[in-house]
Enzyme design. Structure first.
Site, PDB file in Angstrom:
ATOM      1  N   CYS A   2       0.838  -1.186   0.000  1.00 48.89           N
ATOM      2  CA  CYS A   2       0.000   0.000   0.000  1.00 48.89           C
ATOM      3  C   CYS A   2       0.884   1.250   0.000  1.00 48.89           C
ATOM      4  O   CYS A   2       1.939   1.282   0.628  1.00 48.89           O
ATOM      5  CB  CYS A   2      -0.947   0.099   1.190  1.00 48.89           C
ATOM      6  SG  CYS A   2      -2.068  -1.286   1.318  1.00 48.89           S
ATOM      7  N   ARG A  27       3.845  -0.279  -4.847  1.00 48.40           N
ATOM      8  CA  ARG A  27       3.546  -0.772  -3.497  1.00 48.40           C
ATOM      9  C   ARG A  27       2.181  -1.451  -3.409  1.00 48.40           C
ATOM     10  O   ARG A  27       1.852  -2.075  -2.404  1.00 48.40           O
ATOM     11  CB  ARG A  27       3.576   0.392  -2.499  1.00 48.40           C
ATOM     12  CG  ARG A  27       4.872   1.134  -2.452  1.00 48.40           C
ATOM     13  CD  ARG A  27       4.787   2.253  -1.442  1.00 48.40           C
ATOM     14  NE  ARG A  27       4.619   1.718  -0.104  1.00 48.40           N
ATOM     15  CZ  ARG A  27       5.609   1.352   0.684  1.00 48.40           C
ATOM     16  NH1 ARG A  27       6.846   1.480   0.287  1.00 48.40           N
ATOM     17  NH2 ARG A  27       5.367   0.882   1.884  1.00 48.40           N
ATOM     18  N   TRP A  74      -2.876  -2.745  -1.660  1.00 50.51           N
ATOM     19  CA  TRP A  74      -2.505  -4.145  -1.881  1.00 50.51           C
ATOM     20  C   TRP A  74      -3.241  -4.901  -0.774  1.00 50.51           C
ATOM     21  O   TRP A  74      -2.887  -4.806   0.394  1.00 50.51           O
ATOM     22  CB  TRP A  74      -0.994  -4.308  -1.744  1.00 50.51           C
ATOM     23  CG  TRP A  74      -0.482  -5.668  -2.079  1.00 50.51           C
ATOM     24  CD1 TRP A  74      -0.105  -6.145  -3.306  1.00 50.51           C
ATOM     25  CD2 TRP A  74      -0.244  -6.747  -1.160  1.00 50.51           C
ATOM     26  NE1 TRP A  74       0.336  -7.432  -3.199  1.00 50.51           N
ATOM     27  CE2 TRP A  74       0.255  -7.830  -1.905  1.00 50.51           C
ATOM     28  CE3 TRP A  74      -0.424  -6.904   0.217  1.00 50.51           C
ATOM     29  CZ2 TRP A  74       0.601  -9.052  -1.334  1.00 50.51           C
ATOM     30  CZ3 TRP A  74      -0.090  -8.120   0.793  1.00 50.51           C
ATOM     31  CH2 TRP A  74       0.422  -9.185   0.021  1.00 50.51           C
ATOM     32  N   ASN A 100      -1.566   2.219   5.710  1.00 48.61           N
ATOM     33  CA  ASN A 100      -0.743   1.103   5.245  1.00 48.61           C
ATOM     34  C   ASN A 100      -0.285   0.346   6.479  1.00 48.61           C
ATOM     35  O   ASN A 100       0.304   0.936   7.383  1.00 48.61           O
ATOM     36  CB  ASN A 100       0.471   1.653   4.472  1.00 48.61           C
ATOM     37  CG  ASN A 100       1.525   0.587   4.223  1.00 48.61           C
ATOM     38  OD1 ASN A 100       1.198  -0.591   4.092  1.00 48.61           O
ATOM     39  ND2 ASN A 100       2.776   0.993   4.156  1.00 48.61           N
ATOM     40  N   GLY A 101      -0.598  -0.958   6.526  1.00 49.91           N
ATOM     41  CA  GLY A 101      -0.207  -1.762   7.687  1.00 49.91           C
ATOM     42  C   GLY A 101      -1.307  -2.739   8.028  1.00 49.91           C
ATOM     43  O   GLY A 101      -2.228  -2.961   7.237  1.00 49.91           O
ATOM     44  N   GLU A 481      17.650 -17.254  -8.282  1.00 44.38           N
ATOM     45  CA  GLU A 481      17.241 -15.893  -8.624  1.00 44.38           C
ATOM     46  C   GLU A 481      16.648 -15.846 -10.040  1.00 44.38           C
ATOM     47  O   GLU A 481      15.634 -15.185 -10.279  1.00 44.38           O
ATOM     48  CB  GLU A 481      18.451 -14.956  -8.481  1.00 44.38           C
ATOM     49  CG  GLU A 481      18.226 -13.513  -8.875  1.00 44.38           C
ATOM     50  CD  GLU A 481      17.139 -12.789  -8.086  1.00 44.38           C
ATOM     51  OE1 GLU A 481      16.619 -13.321  -7.105  1.00 44.38           O
ATOM     52  OE2 GLU A 481      16.801 -11.663  -8.510  1.00 44.38           O
ATOM     53  N   LYS A 485      12.888 -14.657 -10.824  1.00 42.81           N
ATOM     54  CA  LYS A 485      12.562 -13.568 -11.779  1.00 42.81           C
ATOM     55  C   LYS A 485      11.537 -14.065 -12.784  1.00 42.81           C
ATOM     56  O   LYS A 485      10.572 -13.380 -13.097  1.00 42.81           O
ATOM     57  CB  LYS A 485      13.813 -13.088 -12.541  1.00 42.81           C
ATOM     58  CG  LYS A 485      14.816 -12.285 -11.769  1.00 42.81           C
ATOM     59  CD  LYS A 485      14.377 -10.898 -11.373  1.00 42.81           C
ATOM     60  CE  LYS A 485      13.706 -10.880 -10.028  1.00 42.81           C
ATOM     61  NZ  LYS A 485      14.493 -10.625  -8.879  1.00 42.81           N
ATOM     62  N   GLU A 488       8.049 -14.475 -11.130  1.00 40.19           N
ATOM     63  CA  GLU A 488       7.447 -13.202 -10.741  1.00 40.19           C
ATOM     64  C   GLU A 488       6.815 -12.455 -11.895  1.00 40.19           C
ATOM     65  O   GLU A 488       5.715 -11.945 -11.779  1.00 40.19           O
ATOM     66  CB  GLU A 488       8.529 -12.264 -10.166  1.00 40.19           C
ATOM     67  CG  GLU A 488       8.888 -12.485  -8.757  1.00 40.19           C
ATOM     68  CD  GLU A 488       9.786 -11.367  -8.261  1.00 40.19           C
ATOM     69  OE1 GLU A 488       9.382 -10.656  -7.344  1.00 40.19           O
ATOM     70  OE2 GLU A 488      10.898 -11.210  -8.788  1.00 40.19           O
ATOM     71  N   HIS A 504      18.300 -36.218  -7.979  1.00 41.14           N
ATOM     72  CA  HIS A 504      17.547 -36.697  -6.810  1.00 41.14           C
ATOM     73  C   HIS A 504      16.057 -36.414  -6.927  1.00 41.14           C
ATOM     74  O   HIS A 504      15.334 -36.453  -5.938  1.00 41.14           O
ATOM     75  CB  HIS A 504      18.105 -36.066  -5.535  1.00 41.14           C
ATOM     76  CG  HIS A 504      19.530 -36.435  -5.273  1.00 41.14           C
ATOM     77  ND1 HIS A 504      19.908 -37.696  -4.867  1.00 41.14           N
ATOM     78  CD2 HIS A 504      20.684 -35.726  -5.420  1.00 41.14           C
ATOM     79  CE1 HIS A 504      21.229 -37.742  -4.745  1.00 41.14           C
ATOM     80  NE2 HIS A 504      21.720 -36.552  -5.086  1.00 41.14           N
ATOM     81  N   LYS A 604       6.123  -4.106  -4.091  1.00 41.19           N
ATOM     82  CA  LYS A 604       7.570  -3.874  -4.052  1.00 41.19           C
ATOM     83  C   LYS A 604       8.147  -4.121  -2.666  1.00 41.19           C
ATOM     84  O   LYS A 604       9.150  -4.789  -2.518  1.00 41.19           O
ATOM     85  CB  LYS A 604       7.863  -2.436  -4.507  1.00 41.19           C
ATOM     86  CG  LYS A 604       9.336  -2.097  -4.548  1.00 41.19           C
ATOM     87  CD  LYS A 604      10.041  -2.894  -5.614  1.00 41.19           C
ATOM     88  CE  LYS A 604      11.529  -2.626  -5.658  1.00 41.19           C
ATOM     89  NZ  LYS A 604      12.250  -3.700  -6.339  1.00 41.19           N
TER      90      LYS A 604
HETATM   91  O1  M6R Z   1      13.139  -4.814  -0.030  1.00 44.58           O
HETATM   92  P1  M6R Z   1      13.650  -6.191   0.264  1.00 44.58           P
HETATM   93  O2  M6R Z   1      14.963  -6.459  -0.396  1.00 44.58           O
HETATM   94  O3  M6R Z   1      13.709  -6.494   1.730  1.00 44.58           O
HETATM   95  O4  M6R Z   1      12.599  -7.174  -0.377  1.00 44.58           O
HETATM   96  C1  M6R Z   1      12.691  -8.556  -0.229  1.00 44.58           C
HETATM   97  C2  M6R Z   1      11.773  -9.269  -1.174  1.00 44.58           C
HETATM   98  O5  M6R Z   1      10.444  -8.940  -0.921  1.00 44.58           O
HETATM   99  C3  M6R Z   1      12.096  -8.932  -2.632  1.00 44.58           C
HETATM  100  O6  M6R Z   1      13.423  -9.225  -2.948  1.00 44.58           O
HETATM  101  C4  M6R Z   1      11.160  -9.717  -3.589  1.00 44.58           C
HETATM  102  O7  M6R Z   1      11.445 -11.076  -3.529  1.00 44.58           O
HETATM  103  C5  M6R Z   1      11.305  -9.155  -5.000  1.00 44.58           C
HETATM  104  N1  M6R Z   1      10.026  -9.029  -5.598  1.00 44.58           N
HETATM  105  C6  M6R Z   1      12.167  -9.986  -5.864  1.00 44.58           C
HETATM  106  O8  M6R Z   1      12.217  -9.560  -7.176  1.00 44.58           O
END
Ligand code: M6R
Length: 609
Positions: A2, A27, A74, A100-101, A481, A485, A488, A504, A604
């Protein structure tokens, strides 16, 4: 999750809010809303969808007034509906709030308020706050907010308006980010800097359990007992250009391309004539540093992957035992931490709730706690004993890219620092490490120039429904990673594994439709084994895509496709090998018509547990 922005000044608030909110949409983007005050009347407009869709549904021009608050959502409590979108009001419709929270005791509060005849119109946790403020309101909004917040448990960043007090915005924070911006004849509140950067670079960071009262020319900050607090105004160096797309179609692509510059900035001044220079930033005397017997790194998501590469570097070169923990798990276990344990929190945003909680827990147990973070003044930096900043600049794309490689750069510098301190490497080896990282920006540039090759791969395989990513050593986290990516942004199911684990279990998945991405830069330990793994995939008809070191002919003979990266020290190869995987995910998502910068269900910064 949010985003919040509020404005009070001499201009019409709504257009400023819309523009600012667009910079916060990373956000949350399932609904959005606005509230302004015009001639003693509180106006509200809100709906579901992304901001550009909402702009077509509501008439922003009708929101008159020079004071306003707004929110992009969100969803946590309550479905994505117009009723659940913020702002929320009290029964009189004269108080509005954005939040937000998460309000943890909202059920009890709601029950109590319903018993007092309050009528609720949403199923959010947030709405209890507006009714609670109404309960205490006797013509003094800051006082009513203060009393209400005394009863609230949980996290909040709040913006509050009252039609009866059109000359102020009241704001408050606890465990959710909120800043104040001091502009020319105007004041702002926002969840993050890019929302207000166009108007000011003078920022005041609110701390937990603080309430701020903003007029168009001033701000005052109080604690929850009403005592006034002195706050420092900080000047931030990010420019508006940094926070805009600069001609790229998406933030994700722009940020991938910014990596050479980001690495350059991150190492600048920290390496002088081959000597590592981060002692002051670390803020610990040499003796305490030498005594460190164990490092625990806590992080989430992509930052957790960088921690895994950091583990490899620190153990391999500085010979310090390292444990990497998911922050969300660490906080609920009984971790063994003492004064000789260094805990490092890694976070791009500095606002990830799980990482904050894990770091607080480590501190409580007596560890020295430092952070690697991208956002100055964020919550994580404020609970750290010391901060090593990544200097990536604002990262807006939800998929983290440049933050990741700059985290690796900082971990590499930290490794050099410890290796020197603990005498685990010779001066010559340290010099060679310094030279190695100095070359990285140019080498990254060379990888970026091969973008067309990754685009071609995306063209060939974007219809796949699954993909495997395999790597070893410092490149196993890169496999994780790369898979993250892809998941996501393209929503293709992808898994990362240590290459040797394939036999395995995951090997059963391999058939002619399965792209298998091998992250296989040359190294002295496992390279030959990876060649064997490639053969195993080929034998089962799988499609082999390899990321290999320039000049490697062996891999070229075996793989269906090879993307070459320049030769580097092995510990630095992950900074290069990840780039083709970022680009592959980007182009695949684009070909599939996905919203690259705002993938579904993601935000984010994950500021809730
Ligand atoms: O802001 P942060 O690095 O603490 O965020 C951690 C994760 O939420 C963040 O890396 C998330 O996995 C991303 N969407 C990855 O692309």
């Amino acid at each position: 999750m949010c985003g919040i922005i509020g404005y009070i000044g001499k201009e019409k608030a709504a257009p400023i809010l819309v523009k600012g909110l667009k910079n916060l949409e990373y956000r949350g983007y399932d609904s959005a809303g606005f509230s302004t005050i015009d001639n003693g009347t509180l106006l509200i407009a809100k709906d579901t969808g992304k901001l550009n869709e909402i702009e077509l549904k509501i008439n922003i021009n009708e929101l008159h007034g020079c004071v306003g608050i707004s929110h992009c959502r969100w969803a946590t409590h309550g479905n994505v509906t117009q009723e659940n979108a913020h702002p929320h009001t009290d029964c009189t419709g004269r108080i509005s709030i954005v939040h937000n929270g998460i309000i943890e005791n909202f059920s009890e509060l709601k029950e109590m308020l319903i018993a007092k005849n309050h009528k609720f119109s949403s199923s959010t946790d947030t709405e209890v706050i507006s009714h609670l403020i109404e309960e205490y309101y006797t013509g003094n909004l800051p006082e009513a907010v203060r009393k209400a917040l005394k009863e609230v448990e949980g996290s909040y960043a709040l913006g509050v308006l009252s039609a009866d007090e059109p000359d102020i915005i009241v704001a408050a924070r606890n465990e959710s980010p909120l800043i104040i911006g001091k502009g020319k004849n105007a004041m702002f509140i926002a969840s993050d800097v890019p929302a207000i950067l166009e108007h000011t670079n003078e920022i005041i960071y609110l701390d937990d359990k603080e309430i701020a009262v903003l007029t168009k020319s001033n701000f005052r900050v109080f604690d929850l007992d009403g005592r006034e607090k002195k706050k420092e105004i900080k000047k931030i160096s990010w420019s508006m250009e940094d926070a805009e797309k600069g001609g790229y179609e998406h933030f994700m692509l722009k940020e991938i391309y910014e990596q050479p510059r980001a690495i350059e900035d991150t190492i600048n001044g920290r390496l002088k004539n081959g000597t590592i220079n981060i002692k002051e930033e670390l803020g610990m005397d040499e003796n305490s540093l030498k005594k460190i017997s164990k490092i625990i790194i806590v992080a989430c998501g992509t930052s957790w992957h960088s921690a895994l590469v950091g583990e490899f570097m620190l153990e391999e070169l500085a010979k310090i035992p390292v444990e990497v923990e998911y922050a969300s798990e660490f906080r609920y276990r009984n971790p063994i931490v003492d004064a000789d344990t260094l805990v490092i929190g890694i976070s791009q945003s500095g606002e990830t709730a799980d990482t904050i909680a894990a770091m607080k827990e480590a501190k409580r147990r007596g560890a020295h706690v430092i952070s690697i973070c991208n956002v100055m003044g964020s919550s994580i930096t404020r609970i750290s004993d010391a901060v090593l900043y990544t200097r990536a600049g604002p990262e807006i794309g939800v998929a983290s890219t440049k933050a990741f490689t700059t985290q690796l750069a900082v971990l590499y510098l930290l490794t050099m620092h410890f290796a020197k301190l603990k005498n685990t490497l010779t001066e010559k080896q340290l010099q060679s490490m310094a030279q190695g990282i100095r070359k990285i920006p140019l080498q990254m540039q060379a990888v970026l120039e091969k973008d067309a090759e990754t685009e071609e791969l995306a063209h060939l395989y974007h219809k796949s429904t699954n993909a495997l990513y395999l790597g070893r050593g410092a490149n196993f986290p890169i496999a994780l990673e790369g898979a993250l990516k892809m998941k996501e942004v393209s929503y293709i199911h992808a898994e990362g594994y240590p290459a040797a684990e394939m036999k395995h279990g995951p090997i059963a998945l391999i058939d002619k439709n399965m792209p298998v991405v091998f992250v296989a830069p040359y190294d002295t330990y496992t390279y030959k084994k990876i060649l064997g793994n490639i053969e195993e995939v080929k034998a089962r008809g799988g499609i082999v895509i390899a990321i290999a070191t320039e000049g490697d002919r062996e891999v070229a003979k075996k793989a269906g496709h090879v993307i070459y990266i320049p030769d580097s020290l092995y510990t630095l190869s992950s900074m290069l090998s990840v780039i083709p995987l970022q680009l592959l995910a980007y182009h695949t998502a684009k070909k599939l018509g996905k919203d690259v910068d705002k993938p579904r269900s993601l935000a984010k910064s994950v500021t809730v547990e």
